[in-house]
Design a protein around this motif. Structure first.
Motif, PDB file in Angstrom:
ATOM      1  N   ILE A 105      44.658  44.619  38.977  1.00 27.45           N
ATOM      2  CA  ILE A 105      44.837  45.071  40.352  1.00 27.45           C
ATOM      3  C   ILE A 105      43.843  44.340  41.253  1.00 27.45           C
ATOM      4  O   ILE A 105      42.635  44.385  41.002  1.00 27.45           O
ATOM      5  CB  ILE A 105      44.637  46.592  40.466  1.00 27.45           C
ATOM      6  N   PRO A 106      44.318  43.648  42.286  1.00 29.28           N
ATOM      7  CA  PRO A 106      43.396  42.879  43.143  1.00 29.28           C
ATOM      8  C   PRO A 106      42.608  43.786  44.086  1.00 29.28           C
ATOM      9  O   PRO A 106      43.161  44.707  44.692  1.00 29.28           O
ATOM     10  CB  PRO A 106      44.343  41.959  43.925  1.00 29.28           C
ATOM     11  N   TYR A 107      41.318  43.501  44.193  1.00 28.75           N
ATOM     12  CA  TYR A 107      40.453  44.256  45.105  1.00 28.75           C
ATOM     13  C   TYR A 107      39.785  43.364  46.146  1.00 28.75           C
ATOM     14  O   TYR A 107      38.960  43.835  46.914  1.00 28.75           O
ATOM     15  CB  TYR A 107      39.390  45.021  44.305  1.00 28.75           C
ATOM     16  N   ASN A 108      40.126  42.081  46.150  1.00 31.00           N
ATOM     17  CA  ASN A 108      39.645  41.183  47.192  1.00 31.00           C
ATOM     18  C   ASN A 108      40.654  40.039  47.344  1.00 31.00           C
ATOM     19  O   ASN A 108      41.622  39.939  46.579  1.00 31.00           O
ATOM     20  CB  ASN A 108      38.238  40.650  46.881  1.00 31.00           C
ATOM     21  N   LEU A 109      40.414  39.203  48.330  1.00 34.71           N
ATOM     22  CA  LEU A 109      41.364  38.138  48.656  1.00 34.71           C
ATOM     23  C   LEU A 109      41.495  37.131  47.523  1.00 34.71           C
ATOM     24  O   LEU A 109      42.596  36.656  47.216  1.00 34.71           O
ATOM     25  CB  LEU A 109      40.919  37.452  49.947  1.00 34.71           C
ATOM     26  N   GLU A 110      40.386  36.797  46.880  1.00 39.65           N
ATOM     27  CA  GLU A 110      40.416  35.808  45.802  1.00 39.65           C
ATOM     28  C   GLU A 110      41.231  36.310  44.620  1.00 39.65           C
ATOM     29  O   GLU A 110      42.026  35.559  44.032  1.00 39.65           O
ATOM     30  CB  GLU A 110      38.982  35.491  45.370  1.00 39.65           C
ATOM     31  N   GLU A 111      41.048  37.574  44.258  1.00 38.33           N
ATOM     32  CA  GLU A 111      41.811  38.137  43.147  1.00 38.33           C
ATOM     33  C   GLU A 111      43.294  38.213  43.482  1.00 38.33           C
ATOM     34  O   GLU A 111      44.149  37.974  42.611  1.00 38.33           O
ATOM     35  CB  GLU A 111      41.276  39.528  42.793  1.00 38.33           C
ATOM     36  N   ALA A 112      43.618  38.536  44.733  1.00 41.31           N
ATOM     37  CA  ALA A 112      45.020  38.575  45.145  1.00 41.31           C
ATOM     38  C   ALA A 112      45.652  37.187  45.067  1.00 41.31           C
ATOM     39  O   ALA A 112      46.803  37.033  44.626  1.00 41.31           O
ATOM     40  CB  ALA A 112      45.131  39.135  46.557  1.00 41.31           C
ATOM     41  N   LYS A 113      44.902  36.161  45.476  1.00 43.08           N
ATOM     42  CA  LYS A 113      45.425  34.791  45.422  1.00 43.08           C
ATOM     43  C   LYS A 113      45.631  34.345  43.981  1.00 43.08           C
ATOM     44  O   LYS A 113      46.687  33.777  43.643  1.00 43.08           O
ATOM     45  CB  LYS A 113      44.464  33.835  46.126  1.00 43.08           C
ATOM     46  N   ASN A 114      44.662  34.622  43.100  1.00 33.21           N
ATOM     47  CA  ASN A 114      44.785  34.224  41.700  1.00 33.21           C
ATOM     48  C   ASN A 114      45.953  34.935  41.020  1.00 33.21           C
ATOM     49  O   ASN A 114      46.711  34.320  40.260  1.00 33.21           O
ATOM     50  CB  ASN A 114      43.488  34.515  40.951  1.00 33.21           C
ATOM     51  N   LEU A 115      46.095  36.238  41.298  1.00 32.57           N
ATOM     52  CA  LEU A 115      47.202  36.984  40.715  1.00 32.57           C
ATOM     53  C   LEU A 115      48.541  36.469  41.234  1.00 32.57           C
ATOM     54  O   LEU A 115      49.514  36.348  40.472  1.00 32.57           O
ATOM     55  CB  LEU A 115      47.053  38.476  41.034  1.00 32.57           C
ATOM     56  N   ALA A 145      45.875  57.588  45.282  1.00 29.16           N
ATOM     57  CA  ALA A 145      44.960  57.107  46.317  1.00 29.16           C
ATOM     58  C   ALA A 145      43.953  56.101  45.754  1.00 29.16           C
ATOM     59  O   ALA A 145      42.755  56.163  46.036  1.00 29.16           O
ATOM     60  CB  ALA A 145      44.239  58.282  46.978  1.00 29.16           C
ATOM     61  N   ILE A 146      44.435  55.152  44.945  1.00 29.20           N
ATOM     62  CA  ILE A 146      43.581  54.112  44.369  1.00 29.20           C
ATOM     63  C   ILE A 146      43.410  52.997  45.390  1.00 29.20           C
ATOM     64  O   ILE A 146      44.394  52.485  45.926  1.00 29.20           O
ATOM     65  CB  ILE A 146      44.192  53.560  43.074  1.00 29.20           C
ATOM     66  N   PRO A 147      42.183  52.597  45.702  1.00 29.38           N
ATOM     67  CA  PRO A 147      41.980  51.529  46.692  1.00 29.38           C
ATOM     68  C   PRO A 147      42.595  50.205  46.230  1.00 29.38           C
ATOM     69  O   PRO A 147      42.735  49.957  45.036  1.00 29.38           O
ATOM     70  CB  PRO A 147      40.448  51.430  46.785  1.00 29.38           C
ATOM     71  N   GLY A 148      42.952  49.357  47.194  1.00 29.00           N
ATOM     72  CA  GLY A 148      43.469  48.037  46.876  1.00 29.00           C
ATOM     73  C   GLY A 148      44.905  47.800  47.286  1.00 29.00           C
ATOM     74  O   GLY A 148      45.439  46.707  47.049  1.00 29.00           O
ATOM     75  N   SER A 149      45.548  48.789  47.914  1.00 26.93           N
ATOM     76  CA  SER A 149      46.952  48.617  48.278  1.00 26.93           C
ATOM     77  C   SER A 149      47.134  47.526  49.338  1.00 26.93           C
ATOM     78  O   SER A 149      48.193  46.891  49.396  1.00 26.93           O
ATOM     79  CB  SER A 149      47.541  49.937  48.777  1.00 26.93           C
ATOM     80  N   ILE A 150      46.119  47.273  50.169  1.00 28.38           N
ATOM     81  CA  ILE A 150      46.226  46.237  51.188  1.00 28.38           C
ATOM     82  C   ILE A 150      46.377  44.865  50.538  1.00 28.38           C
ATOM     83  O   ILE A 150      47.168  44.020  50.989  1.00 28.38           O
ATOM     84  CB  ILE A 150      45.000  46.269  52.138  1.00 28.38           C
ATOM     85  N   PHE A 151      45.667  44.636  49.434  1.00 27.16           N
ATOM     86  CA  PHE A 151      45.777  43.356  48.740  1.00 27.16           C
ATOM     87  C   PHE A 151      47.081  43.275  47.951  1.00 27.16           C
ATOM     88  O   PHE A 151      47.634  42.185  47.763  1.00 27.16           O
ATOM     89  CB  PHE A 151      44.579  43.158  47.820  1.00 27.16           C
ATOM     90  N   LEU A 152      47.598  44.415  47.512  1.00 26.74           N
ATOM     91  CA  LEU A 152      48.895  44.420  46.857  1.00 26.74           C
ATOM     92  C   LEU A 152      49.997  44.118  47.875  1.00 26.74           C
ATOM     93  O   LEU A 152      51.003  43.477  47.547  1.00 26.74           O
ATOM     94  CB  LEU A 152      49.142  45.776  46.199  1.00 26.74           C
TER      95      LEU A 152
END
Length: 308
Positions: A105-115, A145-152
């Protein structure tokens, strides 16, 4: 059971108290006790033992039904997520060892890009598997209510075309929020009353005033950042907001903020896949993203003017 007692049982403890007061003969005194859900009532002390036994029996049945409902809804939500997550685990294609570190689950921009870069390799051949994985995980995160939905949401913009990504984000947000609503209605009510007992009556009065414009008011709450989404999901059933307007208001209300995240995902995709750092296409997409990012602001001010 007499008809008035049956109607009282359906109405809950308040109805039971009303019928008991009417059916009782002479009252020796009245005792104020808590009957749950933050409510209190004056319970008559009966001269007739039979009336008191009838009340206690009906109240026990009502309490038992409430507990069974809590078990049914809570267990149903948990079982749904266990089955859905197990399903995507079994159908998803095998991932190369070197890429498994990015499957999280991505929690920042870099993790979202890699995923996004990893999943992009599988989207063409395993589109349905990738789509269902994002679908069920998004609902899971919203439910609890798990954080990170914005990156998803950004990941959806990265992987899918714009109309599909927007519908996916809105539907998953509304459905996950509704499942959180159901959990709160049976499990979080008592905790909320204990922690927020001094604020809940105020919010209930505000919602009552907006009863004729409830859908627009829910859209307003979703667009504006006054209250966090997880907080709205938990409190909504406690202040008696109906489920369908809640779902529809969430579906519509999360669309404007999601536009920014989806456009960011599209821009990230363009910058990640282009061999040239800057092109006229990428400049145009970034300019379009900036223009679309003003949409939530404009909607927010129009809704604020309506409710102030």
């Amino acid at each position: 059971m007499l008809p008035q007692w049956q109607a009282a049982a359906a109405a809950g403890p308040v109805g039971l108290v009303a019928v008991c007061v009417q059916s009782a003969g002479e009252e020796l005194s009245r005792e104020r006790v808590s009957i749950g859900n933050g409510l209190c009532a004056d319970i008559p002390l009966y001269t007739s033992l039979r009336e008191k036994i009838q009340y206690n029996s009906l109240f026990s049945r009502w309490t038992c039904c409430k507990r069974l409902k809590a078990v049914f809804i809570g267990g149903g939500v948990v079982i749904f997520h266990v089955i859905s997550l197990s399903y995507i685990y079994t159908i998803f294609p095998a991932i190369d060892e070197g890429l498994k570190q990015h499957i999280k689950i991505p929690y920042n921009l870099e993790e979202a890009k890699n995923l996004g870069m990893v999943l992009e390799h599988y989207t063409e051949q395993y589109f349905l598997e990738v789509f269902l994985s994002v679908f069920f995980i998004y609902i899971f995160m919203q439910t609890f209510a798990i954080p990170g939905s914005i990156f998803l949401s950004m990941l959806c913009g990265y992987l899918f075309n714009y109309p599909l990504a927007l519908i996916l984000v809105c539907f998953c947000s509304a459905t996950g929020a509704s499942l959180c609503y159901l959990l709160s209605s049976v499990l979080g009510r008592y905790v909320a009353y204990k922690i927020l007992s001094h604020r809940i009556p105020e919010w209930a009065i505000i919602v009552k005033k907006q009863e004729d414009n409830l859908l627009y008011y829910l859209v307003f709450l979703r667009v504006t950042p006054f209250l966090p989404n997880w907080f709205i999901n938990i409190v909504a059933p406690i202040i008696n907001i109906p489920l369908f307007p809640f779902w529809l208001g969430t579906f519509i209300g999360v669309a404007p903020p999601s536009i920014v995240a989806l456009q960011a995902g599209k821009a990230l995709y363009q910058l990640s896949t282009s061999t040239i750092g800057w092109t006229w296409t990428s400049v145009f997409l970034l300019s379009l993203s900036a223009a679309l990012s003003l949409t939530p602001v404009l909607i927010k001010y129009r809704l604020r003017a309506k409710f102030e």
